[in-house]
Design a protein around this motif. Structure first.
Motif, short mmCIF file in Angstrom:
data_model
loop_
_atom_site.label_atom_id
_atom_site.label_comp_id
_atom_site.label_asym_id
_atom_site.label_seq_id
_atom_site.Cartn_x
_atom_site.Cartn_y
_atom_site.Cartn_z
N PHE A 150 -75.24 -65.82 -48.74
CA PHE A 150 -75.27 -65.91 -47.37
C PHE A 150 -75.69 -64.55 -46.77
N ASP A 151 -75.65 -63.56 -47.59
CA ASP A 151 -76.56 -62.24 -46.93
C ASP A 151 -77.97 -62.30 -47.32
N SER A 152 -78.56 -63.15 -48.11
CA SER A 152 -79.91 -63.42 -48.46
C SER A 152 -80.60 -64.16 -47.46
N CYS A 153 -80.06 -65.26 -47.04
CA CYS A 153 -80.78 -66.33 -45.88
C CYS A 153 -80.08 -66.41 -44.82
N PRO A 154 -80.53 -66.21 -43.57
CA PRO A 154 -79.92 -66.50 -42.57
C PRO A 154 -79.58 -67.98 -42.36
N MET A 155 -80.38 -68.64 -42.68
CA MET A 155 -80.08 -70.34 -42.59
C MET A 155 -78.78 -70.60 -43.29
N ALA A 156 -78.52 -69.86 -44.42
CA ALA A 156 -77.46 -70.12 -45.05
C ALA A 156 -76.07 -69.49 -44.55
N ALA A 157 -76.55 -68.49 -43.71
CA ALA A 157 -75.22 -67.54 -42.99
C ALA A 157 -74.87 -68.40 -41.93
N PHE A 158 -75.81 -69.04 -41.32
CA PHE A 158 -75.48 -69.98 -40.05
C PHE A 158 -74.93 -71.26 -40.50
N THR A 159 -74.04 -71.22 -41.31
CA THR A 159 -72.89 -72.45 -41.61
C THR A 159 -71.51 -72.17 -41.76
N ILE A 160 -70.58 -73.35 -41.58
CA ILE A 160 -69.29 -72.97 -41.79
C ILE A 160 -68.97 -72.02 -42.93
N GLU A 161 -69.33 -72.28 -43.97
CA GLU A 161 -69.20 -71.36 -45.44
C GLU A 161 -69.74 -69.94 -45.09
N GLY A 162 -70.91 -69.84 -44.48
CA GLY A 162 -71.16 -68.41 -44.32
C GLY A 162 -70.49 -67.91 -43.45
N MET A 163 -70.10 -68.37 -42.45
CA MET A 163 -69.19 -67.87 -41.26
C MET A 163 -67.90 -67.23 -41.66
N ALA A 164 -67.41 -68.17 -42.72
CA ALA A 164 -66.14 -68.02 -43.29
C ALA A 164 -66.20 -66.54 -44.23
N HIS A 165 -67.32 -66.63 -45.01
CA HIS A 165 -67.65 -65.83 -46.03
C HIS A 165 -67.91 -64.35 -45.46
N LEU A 166 -68.63 -64.25 -44.42
CA LEU A 166 -69.33 -63.06 -43.88
C LEU A 166 -68.32 -62.56 -42.63
N GLY A 167 -67.44 -63.41 -42.11
CA GLY A 167 -66.59 -63.04 -41.15
C GLY A 167 -66.92 -62.85 -39.69
N TYR A 168 -68.16 -63.36 -39.39
CA TYR A 168 -68.66 -63.36 -38.31
C TYR A 168 -67.88 -64.13 -36.98
N THR A 169 -68.39 -64.04 -35.58
CA THR A 169 -68.00 -64.58 -34.72
C THR A 169 -69.19 -65.45 -34.01
N MET A 170 -68.89 -66.42 -33.27
CA MET A 170 -70.07 -67.32 -32.68
C MET A 170 -70.76 -66.37 -31.71
N GLU A 171 -70.35 -65.37 -31.14
CA GLU A 171 -70.76 -64.23 -30.36
C GLU A 171 -71.83 -63.47 -31.30
N ASP A 172 -71.36 -63.10 -32.43
CA ASP A 172 -72.28 -62.43 -33.32
C ASP A 172 -73.50 -63.39 -33.55
N ALA A 173 -73.62 -64.63 -33.90
CA ALA A 173 -74.68 -65.51 -34.40
C ALA A 173 -75.34 -65.62 -32.90
N GLU A 174 -74.95 -65.78 -31.91
CA GLU A 174 -75.61 -65.74 -30.57
C GLU A 174 -76.65 -64.56 -30.44
N ARG A 175 -75.78 -63.43 -30.51
CA ARG A 175 -76.49 -62.22 -30.56
C ARG A 175 -77.62 -62.14 -31.39
N ALA A 176 -77.40 -62.72 -32.73
CA ALA A 176 -78.68 -62.41 -33.81
C ALA A 176 -79.76 -62.95 -33.30
N ILE A 177 -79.76 -64.05 -32.47
CA ILE A 177 -80.91 -65.02 -32.21
C ILE A 177 -81.26 -64.62 -30.95
#
Length: 273
Positions: A150-177
């Motif tokens: 999940f740390d290696s590939c943003p596409m893997a991070a932007f999944t429910i599993e990635g969100m749970a593992h990394l502990g980010y919020t939807m706002e974090d995801a929005e800001r990242a793009i």
């Protein structure tokens, strides 16, 4: 605190840069070979620098990398390449000797200089040695991708599993793009659907290329790189064996060449007797 997403994109790009110079090295001769070798050594060495920089804040990475560092330090050939990069950047050219191939082209061997050539690299074409080093380094990056998906590939991070593992919020995801907070706040859609659409803005990690390089397959365009088949019995190998800075004749290439030729003639004469 806002989450910072990470990726292996930059270490992979540096691997591709090293592959680029490896391909050029196989086609070079004369002083140009030295230039391409220096460029390869620098790019290949930079891969782990970028890896550490990119993943410095990833949970568990430091412990994982210390283990890999110990493994790399125990590998004499990998340690030799590290020293070669430092030598080529700070002290002078790498020591090597070359010879012509019967079918055309050249083949080169590392020789003892300020650094002793490990037994595993003796009698082998330099291009082949560089390819093996690049394979090992690519293997470290590939293992990192497997260990920290999940740390290696943003596409893997932007999944429910990635969100749970990394502990980010939807706002974090929005800001990242580059989107404002609340951009994906559409009633009736869950986080899985929102992430599915948000990650369309992301570039996935090219795992196929990483796996290819970790398997030791290197290319120049669509052409697979090939290296001279060496078994340590060529004239250039005899010359490499005679070059030793501790030997009074160690730097006299004319004397070394004549001694190597004389040794081969004597060996052939004994074989024919």
């Amino acid at each position: 605190m806002a989450h910072t997403f990470t990726t292996l994109r930059h270490p992979l790009e540096k691997l591709l840069e090293a592959e680029h110079f490896l391909a050029r090295l196989t086609r070079a001769d004369g002083i140009v070979f030295q230039f391409e070798l220096n460029a390869f050594l620098s790019a290949c060495r930079s891969v782990t620098f970028l890896l550490q920089s990119s993943f410095s804040d990833v949970r568990g990475f430091s412990e994982w990398y210390e283990q890999r560092r110990a493994e790399m330090s125990a590998d004499k050939a990998m340690g030799f390449f590290l020293k070669l990069r430092n030598l080529s950047q700070k002290a002078g050219p790498v020591s090597y000797v070359g010879g012509a191939l019967l079918g055309g082209g050249w083949t080169y061997r590392f020789v003892h200089g300020s650094e002793h050539v490990p037994e595993a690299l003796q009698g082998r074409d330099i291009g082949s040695c560089c390819a093996e080093q690049l394979r090992k380094v690519a293997g470290v990056v590939a293992d990192c991708a497997d260990t920290f998906p999940f740390d290696s590939c943003p596409m893997a991070a932007f999944t429910i599993e990635g969100m749970a593992h990394l502990g980010y919020t939807m706002e974090d995801a929005e800001r990242a793009i580059g989107m404002p907070a609340g951009y994906s706040d559409v009633p009736g859609f869950g986080p899985d659907v929102k992430l599915h659409y948000l990650k369309r803005e992301l570039e996935p990690l090219d795992r196929a290329t990483l796996i290819r390089m970790a398997a030791g397959e290197f290319r120049c365009g669509d052409e697979r790189l090939a290296f001279p088949d060496s078994r340590g019995g060529d004239l250039v190998d005899d010359m490499a064996a005679l070059i030793d800075p501790r030997n009074p004749d160690g730097g006299d290439m004319r004397t070394i060449f004549l001694r190597a030729v004389a040794t081969r003639i004597e060996r052939q004469t004994l074989d024919d007797a």
